[in-house]
Design a protein around this motif. Structure first.
Motif, PDB file in Angstrom:
ATOM      1  N   MET A 211     -29.081  -2.563  -4.031  1.00 61.37           N
ATOM      2  CA  MET A 211     -29.714  -1.829  -2.938  1.00 61.37           C
ATOM      3  C   MET A 211     -28.719  -1.564  -1.816  1.00 61.37           C
ATOM      4  SD  MET A 211     -32.600  -3.194  -0.274  1.00 61.37           S
ATOM      5  CE  MET A 211     -31.333  -4.160   0.585  1.00 61.37           C
ATOM      6  N   LYS A 212     -27.922  -2.553  -1.478  1.00 65.37           N
ATOM      7  CA  LYS A 212     -26.963  -2.406  -0.390  1.00 65.37           C
ATOM      8  C   LYS A 212     -25.750  -1.586  -0.804  1.00 65.37           C
ATOM      9  CE  LYS A 212     -26.698  -6.849   0.549  1.00 65.37           C
ATOM     10  NZ  LYS A 212     -26.302  -8.094   1.254  1.00 65.37           N
ATOM     11  N   SER A 213     -25.203  -1.862  -1.976  1.00 64.89           N
ATOM     12  CA  SER A 213     -23.972  -1.175  -2.377  1.00 64.89           C
ATOM     13  C   SER A 213     -24.214   0.307  -2.614  1.00 64.89           C
ATOM     14  CB  SER A 213     -23.381  -1.824  -3.631  1.00 64.89           C
ATOM     15  OG  SER A 213     -24.284  -1.726  -4.722  1.00 64.89           O
ATOM     16  N   PHE A 214     -25.258   0.646  -3.386  1.00 64.83           N
ATOM     17  CA  PHE A 214     -25.525   2.062  -3.615  1.00 64.83           C
ATOM     18  C   PHE A 214     -26.047   2.716  -2.346  1.00 64.83           C
ATOM     19  CE2 PHE A 214     -28.137   5.712  -4.670  1.00 64.83           C
ATOM     20  CZ  PHE A 214     -27.260   6.444  -5.468  1.00 64.83           C
ATOM     21  N   GLY A 215     -26.880   2.000  -1.609  1.00 66.40           N
ATOM     22  CA  GLY A 215     -27.430   2.569  -0.376  1.00 66.40           C
ATOM     23  C   GLY A 215     -26.350   2.958   0.614  1.00 66.40           C
ATOM     24  N   ASP A 216     -25.321   2.132   0.745  1.00 61.41           N
ATOM     25  CA  ASP A 216     -24.225   2.442   1.667  1.00 61.41           C
ATOM     26  C   ASP A 216     -23.392   3.619   1.177  1.00 61.41           C
ATOM     27  OD1 ASP A 216     -25.015   0.426   3.362  1.00 61.41           O
ATOM     28  OD2 ASP A 216     -23.584  -1.036   2.575  1.00 61.41           O
ATOM     29  N   SER A 217     -23.092   3.635  -0.120  1.00 63.26           N
ATOM     30  CA  SER A 217     -22.278   4.730  -0.655  1.00 63.26           C
ATOM     31  C   SER A 217     -23.050   6.048  -0.611  1.00 63.26           C
ATOM     32  CB  SER A 217     -21.838   4.419  -2.088  1.00 63.26           C
ATOM     33  OG  SER A 217     -22.956   4.316  -2.956  1.00 63.26           O
ATOM     34  N   PHE A 218     -24.337   5.999  -0.897  1.00 62.85           N
ATOM     35  CA  PHE A 218     -25.139   7.230  -0.894  1.00 62.85           C
ATOM     36  C   PHE A 218     -25.350   7.752   0.531  1.00 62.85           C
ATOM     37  CE2 PHE A 218     -29.273   9.550  -1.569  1.00 62.85           C
ATOM     38  CZ  PHE A 218     -28.731  10.559  -2.352  1.00 62.85           C
ATOM     39  N   LEU A 219     -25.359   6.857   1.498  1.00 60.36           N
ATOM     40  CA  LEU A 219     -25.491   7.290   2.888  1.00 60.36           C
ATOM     41  C   LEU A 219     -24.313   8.172   3.297  1.00 60.36           C
ATOM     42  CD1 LEU A 219     -26.999   7.249   5.562  1.00 60.36           C
ATOM     43  CD2 LEU A 219     -25.864   5.078   6.102  1.00 60.36           C
ATOM     44  N   HIS A 220     -23.125   7.849   2.795  1.00 61.49           N
ATOM     45  CA  HIS A 220     -21.958   8.695   3.080  1.00 61.49           C
ATOM     46  C   HIS A 220     -22.155  10.096   2.495  1.00 61.49           C
ATOM     47  CE1 HIS A 220     -19.528   5.613   4.942  1.00 61.49           C
ATOM     48  NE2 HIS A 220     -19.696   4.806   3.909  1.00 61.49           N
ATOM     49  N   VAL A 221     -22.779  10.163   1.329  1.00 57.79           N
ATOM     50  CA  VAL A 221     -23.074  11.466   0.723  1.00 57.79           C
ATOM     51  C   VAL A 221     -24.061  12.241   1.587  1.00 57.79           C
ATOM     52  CG1 VAL A 221     -24.083  12.623  -1.285  1.00 57.79           C
ATOM     53  CG2 VAL A 221     -22.619  10.612  -1.604  1.00 57.79           C
ATOM     54  N   LEU A 222     -25.098  11.563   2.054  1.00 55.97           N
ATOM     55  CA  LEU A 222     -26.137  12.221   2.831  1.00 55.97           C
ATOM     56  C   LEU A 222     -25.658  12.669   4.205  1.00 55.97           C
ATOM     57  CD1 LEU A 222     -29.342  10.094   2.104  1.00 55.97           C
ATOM     58  CD2 LEU A 222     -28.449  12.089   0.886  1.00 55.97           C
ATOM     59  N   LYS A 223     -24.612  12.033   4.709  1.00 56.86           N
ATOM     60  CA  LYS A 223     -24.130  12.376   6.044  1.00 56.86           C
ATOM     61  C   LYS A 223     -23.103  13.506   6.043  1.00 56.86           C
ATOM     62  CE  LYS A 223     -25.122   8.159   8.621  1.00 56.86           C
ATOM     63  NZ  LYS A 223     -24.582   7.080   9.473  1.00 56.86           N
ATOM     64  N   LYS A 224     -22.735  13.991   4.871  1.00 54.14           N
ATOM     65  CA  LYS A 224     -21.872  15.169   4.842  1.00 54.14           C
ATOM     66  C   LYS A 224     -22.653  16.335   5.435  1.00 54.14           C
ATOM     67  CE  LYS A 224     -19.264  13.719   0.753  1.00 54.14           C
ATOM     68  NZ  LYS A 224     -18.930  14.030  -0.662  1.00 54.14           N
ATOM     69  N   PRO A 225     -22.055  17.098   6.332  1.00 50.39           N
ATOM     70  CA  PRO A 225     -22.795  18.139   7.047  1.00 50.39           C
ATOM     71  C   PRO A 225     -23.607  19.038   6.112  1.00 50.39           C
ATOM     72  CG  PRO A 225     -20.604  17.935   7.952  1.00 50.39           C
ATOM     73  CD  PRO A 225     -20.639  17.059   6.738  1.00 50.39           C
ATOM     74  N   PHE A 226     -24.880  19.172   6.431  1.00 55.25           N
ATOM     75  CA  PHE A 226     -25.768  19.989   5.615  1.00 55.25           C
ATOM     76  C   PHE A 226     -25.639  21.461   6.007  1.00 55.25           C
ATOM     77  CE2 PHE A 226     -29.766  22.287   5.155  1.00 55.25           C
ATOM     78  CZ  PHE A 226     -30.014  22.134   3.793  1.00 55.25           C
TER      79      PHE A 226
END
Length: 365
Positions: A211-226
């Motif tokens: 939950m923590k490892s994927f959640g942190d890595s995926f957050l970086h994906v989601l924060k790329k400018p939309f």
């Protein structure tokens, strides 16, 4: 199951109280709310007793103009407060009109100010979110991402979720917030347990780590400018791919329409600061019922929703979008219409129902 009973020892550690509600296509769901911390609307609800106005005469004149405009629209008699001094005259007129409106229309009125107005009567109606939790599961994205043949689906969904994070302002469980505090409490409790020989405790530990490892890595994906154009290209690529299915494509295209119509609209744009005051039973804040969460297996998910359900069920009110109508100028008709919200929340349910299939199905495609 022991963890479901033991969890009650610590669920009150979670930051804010809330109230239970019905489920929306999720394993479990309750409603949530809390004090509005997001002042996206620069409005203030005034209490005139003892209020120090910078220009009393101008504010008093503005208020009574709004009284006339409101009474003209709803066919009410203007309150006679000529024998009262300021500010009692304003307080009395407001109280009388609010009571009459409540009886006649089911809603009251408020004295509000913003950048242009100093003291205007305003009516407000709330959008009913259904007292549901709109929790968007993240673990399905880990499962989709494990299959190279689903890369077009992953890209499209990741951009859609990025829009929800960046523009709609949906909270994320690895950022500070209510859901994050729930998982922190769960992790603290699990780490304090001695564990057992049935593997249940070990499964919880392993799930927390993912939950923590994927959640942190995926957050970086989601924060790329939309960017809307990137999302449109991702939809087009998915439509042409071998993994294309009608259901996720329809959901993405409906969100595309929503983005075209409201490119910068956030849920919090319709929650005026100051509208939700103190409630002795607690208030469910928007980030408590609208959030990303991990989802996951029963080992963790049951404990999570047991905590949320216990924590939210006692609150007395939920923060919901509000439609405002100002009466500083004459009004020809009542104008309490919601446009963005009736499209957003049903789409969230459709999105969640689709993602849950990846969270729980043993075979994906």
């Amino acid at each position: 199951m022991e963890s479901l009973s033991v969890i009650r020892k610590f669920y009150k550690k979670v930051g804010r109280n809330t109230r239970c509600g019905s489920r929306t296509g999720q394993p479990a769901a309750e409603r949530t709310a809390g004090n509005v911390r997001h002042g996206f609307l620069k409005h203030r609800f005034l209490s005139f007793t003892g209020y120090n106005l910078p220009n009393r005469d101008k504010s008093e004149a503005e208020f009574f103009r709004s009284v006339k405009n409101l009474c003209d629209l709803y066919g009410l008699t203007e309150p006679d407060v000529s024998g009262l001094p300021f500010p009692e005259n304003i307080s009395a007129a407001h109280a009388e009109l609010s009571e009459k409106l409540q009886e006649a229309r089911g809603f009251g009125c408020y004295i509000m100010e913003d950048e242009k107005r100093r003291a205007s009567l305003t009516t407000a109606k709330r959008y009913d979110t259904g007292y549901n939790l709109y929790y968007i599961p993240v673990r399905p994205m880990a499962r989709i991402g494990e299959k190279p043949e689903l890369k077009p689906l992953y890209n499209m969904m990741a951009m859609l979720l990025a829009y929800l994070l960046q523009v709609t302002k949906v909270s994320y469980y690895r950022d500070y917030g209510y859901v994050s505090s729930c998982y922190e409490s769960i992790e603290e409790w699990i780490n304090e347990e001695e564990g057992g020989d049935d593997g249940y405790h070990g499964a919880q530990i392993a799930e927390l780590a993912e939950m923590k490892s994927f959640g942190d890595s995926f957050l970086h994906v989601l924060k790329k400018p939309f960017h809307k154009a990137d999302f449109e290209r991702a939809i087009a690529a998915y439509r042409k791919s071998a993994c294309c299915e009608a259901r996720p494509l329809e959901v993405a295209m409906e969100f595309q329409k929503l983005i075209n119509d409201y490119p910068k609209r956030s849920l919090y744009d319709s929650i005026p600061a100051g509208y939700y005051g103190f409630n002795e039973f607690g208030v469910i804040d928007a980030d408590q019922y609208l959030s990303f969460y991990w989802g996951g297996s029963d080992e963790l998910n049951e404990v999570f929703f047991d905590m949320v359900n216990n924590d939210l069920q006692e609150s007395g009110e939920q923060v919901e979008p509000v439609s405002l109508q100002w009466f500083d100028k004459p009004q020809e008709a009542e104008k309490h219409r919601f446009d963005f919200e009736p499209r957003l929340f049903p789409l969230l349910i459709e999105l969640n129902n689709y993602l849950y299939e990846y969270d729980y199905a043993k075979k994906h495609h």
